[in-house]
Design a protein around this motif. Structure first.
Motif, PDB file in Angstrom:
ATOM      1  N   VAL A 284       0.730  -1.193  -0.274  1.00 15.03           N
ATOM      2  CA  VAL A 284      -0.116   0.055  -0.120  1.00 15.03           C
ATOM      3  C   VAL A 284       0.828   1.318  -0.001  1.00 15.03           C
ATOM      4  N   ILE A 285       1.873   1.348   0.861  1.00 12.28           N
ATOM      5  CA  ILE A 285       2.596   2.555   1.007  1.00 12.28           C
ATOM      6  C   ILE A 285       3.465   2.553  -0.422  1.00 12.28           C
ATOM      7  N   GLY A 286       4.146   1.501  -0.731  1.00 13.81           N
ATOM      8  CA  GLY A 286       5.155   1.437  -1.844  1.00 13.81           C
ATOM      9  C   GLY A 286       6.465   1.198  -1.656  1.00 13.81           C
ATOM     10  N   SER A 287       6.956   0.880  -0.480  1.00  6.43           N
ATOM     11  CA  SER A 287       8.079   0.492  -0.068  1.00  6.43           C
ATOM     12  C   SER A 287       8.229   0.103   1.581  1.00  6.43           C
ATOM     13  N   ARG A 288       9.262  -0.722   1.761  1.00  2.53           N
ATOM     14  CA  ARG A 288       9.426  -1.226   3.100  1.00  2.53           C
ATOM     15  C   ARG A 288      10.301  -0.120   3.895  1.00  2.53           C
ATOM     16  N   LEU A 289      10.991   0.709   3.166  1.00  2.12           N
ATOM     17  CA  LEU A 289      11.648   1.638   4.048  1.00  2.12           C
ATOM     18  C   LEU A 289      11.237   2.811   4.365  1.00  2.12           C
ATOM     19  N   LEU A 290       9.896   3.138   3.667  1.00  3.67           N
ATOM     20  CA  LEU A 290       9.181   4.413   4.076  1.00  3.67           C
ATOM     21  C   LEU A 290       9.796   5.628   3.523  1.00  3.67           C
ATOM     22  N   MET A 291      10.820   5.499   2.516  1.00  5.76           N
ATOM     23  CA  MET A 291      11.396   6.557   2.079  1.00  5.76           C
ATOM     24  C   MET A 291      10.441   7.518   0.918  1.00  5.76           C
ATOM     25  N   ASP A 292      10.539   8.648   0.835  1.00  7.69           N
ATOM     26  CA  ASP A 292      10.235   9.514  -0.269  1.00  7.69           C
ATOM     27  C   ASP A 292       8.518   9.402  -0.364  1.00  7.69           C
ATOM     28  N   HIS A 293       7.885   9.331   0.706  1.00 11.51           N
ATOM     29  CA  HIS A 293       6.447   9.184   0.680  1.00 11.51           C
ATOM     30  C   HIS A 293       5.793  10.411   1.268  1.00 11.51           C
ATOM     31  N   CYS A 294       6.734  11.314   1.839  1.00 12.02           N
ATOM     32  CA  CYS A 294       6.389  12.670   2.216  1.00 12.02           C
ATOM     33  C   CYS A 294       6.992  13.737   1.036  1.00 12.02           C
ATOM     34  N   VAL A 295       6.284  14.333   0.290  1.00 13.21           N
ATOM     35  CA  VAL A 295       6.894  15.314  -0.454  1.00 13.21           C
ATOM     36  C   VAL A 295       6.275  16.682  -0.361  1.00 13.21           C
ATOM     37  N   PRO A 296       6.896  17.766  -0.775  1.00 12.50           N
ATOM     38  CA  PRO A 296       6.367  19.159  -0.588  1.00 12.50           C
ATOM     39  C   PRO A 296       5.000  19.289  -0.967  1.00 12.50           C
ATOM     40  N   GLY A 297       4.168  19.656  -0.355  1.00 11.93           N
ATOM     41  CA  GLY A 297       2.633  19.992  -1.007  1.00 11.93           C
ATOM     42  C   GLY A 297       1.709  18.480  -0.597  1.00 11.93           C
ATOM     43  N   GLY A 298       2.309  17.501  -0.091  1.00 10.87           N
ATOM     44  CA  GLY A 298       1.509  16.387   0.148  1.00 10.87           C
ATOM     45  C   GLY A 298       2.022  15.197   0.326  1.00 10.87           C
ATOM     46  N   THR A 299       1.427  14.120   0.084  1.00  8.96           N
ATOM     47  CA  THR A 299       2.092  12.620   0.130  1.00  8.96           C
ATOM     48  C   THR A 299       2.294  12.001  -1.293  1.00  8.96           C
ATOM     49  N   SER A 300       3.209  10.854  -1.206  1.00  4.16           N
ATOM     50  CA  SER A 300       2.990  10.228  -2.532  1.00  4.16           C
ATOM     51  C   SER A 300       3.138   8.507  -2.041  1.00  4.16           C
ATOM     52  N   LEU A 301       1.943   7.872  -2.570  1.00  2.00           N
ATOM     53  CA  LEU A 301       1.749   6.531  -1.858  1.00  2.00           C
ATOM     54  C   LEU A 301       1.313   5.695  -3.104  1.00  2.00           C
ATOM     55  N   ARG A 302       1.697   4.546  -3.059  1.00  2.00           N
ATOM     56  CA  ARG A 302       1.377   3.455  -4.289  1.00  2.00           C
ATOM     57  C   ARG A 302      -0.307   3.468  -4.237  1.00  2.00           C
ATOM     58  N   GLU A 303      -0.764   3.155  -3.070  1.00  2.00           N
ATOM     59  CA  GLU A 303      -2.403   2.686  -3.172  1.00  2.00           C
ATOM     60  C   GLU A 303      -2.914   3.698  -2.113  1.00  2.00           C
ATOM     61  N   ALA A 304      -2.894   5.005  -2.024  1.00  2.00           N
ATOM     62  CA  ALA A 304      -3.215   5.740  -0.734  1.00  2.00           C
ATOM     63  C   ALA A 304      -4.902   5.626  -0.620  1.00  2.00           C
ATOM     64  N   THR A 305      -5.564   5.317  -1.464  1.00  2.00           N
ATOM     65  CA  THR A 305      -7.101   4.967  -1.362  1.00  2.00           C
ATOM     66  C   THR A 305      -7.102   3.829  -0.297  1.00  2.00           C
ATOM     67  N   ALA A 306      -6.130   2.905  -0.559  1.00  2.00           N
ATOM     68  CA  ALA A 306      -6.459   1.784   0.574  1.00  2.00           C
ATOM     69  C   ALA A 306      -5.736   2.083   1.871  1.00  2.00           C
ATOM     70  N   LEU A 307      -5.231   3.243   1.952  1.00  2.00           N
ATOM     71  CA  LEU A 307      -4.520   3.425   3.445  1.00  2.00           C
ATOM     72  C   LEU A 307      -5.475   3.311   4.841  1.00  2.00           C
ATOM     73  N   GLY A 308      -6.668   3.640   4.776  1.00  2.00           N
ATOM     74  CA  GLY A 308      -7.387   3.591   5.614  1.00  2.00           C
ATOM     75  C   GLY A 308      -7.737   2.254   6.160  1.00  2.00           C
ATOM     76  N   ASP A 309      -8.009   1.312   4.994  1.00  2.00           N
ATOM     77  CA  ASP A 309      -8.169  -0.081   5.516  1.00  2.00           C
ATOM     78  C   ASP A 309      -6.931  -0.723   5.964  1.00  2.00           C
ATOM     79  N   LEU A 310      -5.757  -0.385   5.568  1.00  2.00           N
ATOM     80  CA  LEU A 310      -4.282  -0.800   5.881  1.00  2.00           C
ATOM     81  C   LEU A 310      -4.341  -0.303   7.620  1.00  2.00           C
TER      82      LEU A 310
END
Length: 499
Positions: A284-310
């Motif tokens: 869901v997040i996109g990586s095991r290391l949790l790098m590069d998912h906070c970006v200026p102006g927001g976030t960047s996730l592989r499956e952001a719409t599934a984050l609540g279920d996660l």
């Protein structure tokens, strides 16, 4: 006048919370800091000026700026000991000399670079040493018997790249000091005049296991400099990433402590639980290391719409596994005994160096930056503190925080919709901003200056300098075999220190 009043009496700058002082004003400020409890956050140089950052309140920064005179400035370290680490860094990188400093040892430049003061307007000649770094013990270490033992990069073990030189008697450490710089990557130079995306990427590489905390703080600083704010759902997504990172790093630390204490079953259980969490979150997040998912102006996730279920799924996983793990940790034979005498840290030492986070909470300090952050509203609640300040207390604080973070994920899940948080289009203009998060080991702050659409300069406050000073102070009287346990339980991180 107190230090705050002296800073406010300085000349206003384009940044509302930063004031320019003359040398007399700066000296008066240093004198006042000797009797003042104003929290110190860091000191840095830009080649022309030196800046000192303070936090009169958890949400209100205050900075003082002084122009260098012939490359010199009055040191802050006589009043704020932890500033010695920042002063040493400023000298190594810029050649800015702190007059009357309490410590003038090199921090990252051990005379092996291709130029001295490489970020100065006129760098100096190359260092004269080749090969192994030369170490000159301090008078205190020599008085204790000189260097008779060491631990660090040259030992061949998997440990943080920080050399510890010690005087020992039998198996007891009498005195110790550290030699850093092995993990220096030139981040200050690489941040200068970099694009926003590249600067954000670099912030995620400051310290392994703290990528979210650093990138979220960097992004906050950029957004503050641009005069922009995130929407509530994007802010909540960052909270989820921060708490997930806290869980993963705490479980990793607990596994290391249990392994070092000989509790292999407990260590295996911590590592297994961590792996179960990673297996669910990485797709869901996109990586095991949790790098590069906070970006200026927001976030960047592989499956952001599934984050609540996660979040809901991870909370349920925690309900199944965490209580048993907590019971196992507290009841495993001899684990408590092995950790209970390691590295007691008194509150006075924490106050002197300004260390917060779980180390301070394990010594009775009520400090958690999440309480003042709007994104944590209705999620955060006080984690039970401890008073002993030993490695056992610190481990139990980490264990408690794993449970609390799992609870927060469960409560955040239903609040996350299907909008994927949204993104804010930043209008990048010249300016300065400050961002702050509560990382796994304490407060992480970023000061960012933007100029001509790029990042002109970055300053990072990480718990690493204060943790190093606590580590050095706690070593005398400890058994040699306890050194790895002490280092792990204090969160000593050479990469975050060296930059």
């Amino acid at each position: 006048m107190d230090a705050v009043s002296l800073i406010y009496a300085g000349k206003e700058t384009e940044t509302p919370w930063r004031f320019r002082l003359d040398e007399f004003g700066w000296r008066d400020m240093v004198t006042a800091l000797g009797q003042d409890t104003l929290p110190f956050a860091g000191l840095w140089c830009d080649g022309t000026d030196v800046h000192a950052l303070f936090m009169p309140s958890p949400t209100q920064p205050l900075a003082a700026t002084l122009a260098l005179e012939d490359g010199r400035y009055p040191a802050l370290s006589p009043a704020r000991p932890v500033s010695a680490v920042y002063e040493r860094m400023a000298y190594d990188l810029y050649g800015a000399e702190a007059m009357w400093a309490v410590d003038v040892r090199p921090l990252v430049d051990h005379d092996v670079w291709s130029a001295t003061a490489p970020l100065a307007s006129a760098p100096g000649p190359a260092g004269g040493r080749k090969g192994q770094i030369s170490f000159q013990p301090s008078e205190a270490l020599l008085a204790a018997g000189g260097v008779t033992a060491g631990a660090g990069p040259a030992t061949g073990r998997m440990e943080t790249p920080l050399h510890v030189a010690m005087a020992v008697s039998g198996e007891t450490i009498l005195a110790a000091e550290t030699v850093s710089g092995y993990a220096h990557r030139g981040l200050a130079a690489r941040w200068r005049n970099s694009r926003l995306e590249e600067a954000c990427r670099l912030s995620g590489r400051v310290a392994a296991g703290r990528s979210v905390a650093h990138q979220a703080a960097f992004c906050q600083a950029v957004e503050a400099a641009c005069g922009s704010k995130l929407g509530p759902e994007a802010s909540l997504i960052r909270v989820v990433l921060l708490e997930l990172e806290r869980i993963l790093l705490h479980l990793h630390t607990l596994a290391g402590l249990a392994h070092g204490a000989g509790a292999l079953v407990v260590a295996s259980r911590c590592a297994w639980f961590r792996e179960k969490i990673l297996a669910q979150s990485a797709p869901v997040i996109g990586s095991r290391l949790l790098m590069d998912h906070c970006v200026p102006g927001g976030t960047s996730l592989r499956e952001a719409t599934a984050l609540g279920d996660l979040c809901t799924s991870l909370a349920k996983l925690g309900e199944e596994i965490y209580p048993g793990l907590a019971t196992l940790w507290r009841t495993y034979p001899a684990l408590s005994v092995r950790l209970s005498g390691v590295g007691p840290v008194v509150p006075a030492l924490l106050d002197r160096v300004g260390l917060d986070g779980p180390v301070a909470r394990a010594s009775g300090r009520d400090c958690d930056g999440r309480r003042t952050q709007r994104a944590y509203h209705a999620l955060w609640r006080l984690t039970a503190g401890r008073q002993g300040g030993t490695a056992e207390d610190r481990a139990l604080i980490l264990l408690d925080e794993v449970g609390e973070s799992l609870r927060m994920l469960g409560e955040a899940g239903p609040r996350l919709g299907l909008t994927a948080g949204g993104r804010v289009d930043l209008s990048v203009e010249d300016g300065e901003g400050l961002g702050m998060t509560e990382g796994p080991w304490g407060t992480v702050q970023y000061w960012v200056r933007l100029q001509a659409g790029r990042v002109a300069q970055v300053f990072v406050h990480d718990p690493a300098p204060a943790a190093l000073m606590v580590f050095e102070a706690a070593l005398p009287g400890q058994d040699l075999a306890d050194l790895p346990l002490l280092r792990q339980s204090l969160g000593v991180n050479a990469a975050a220190l060296d930059g």
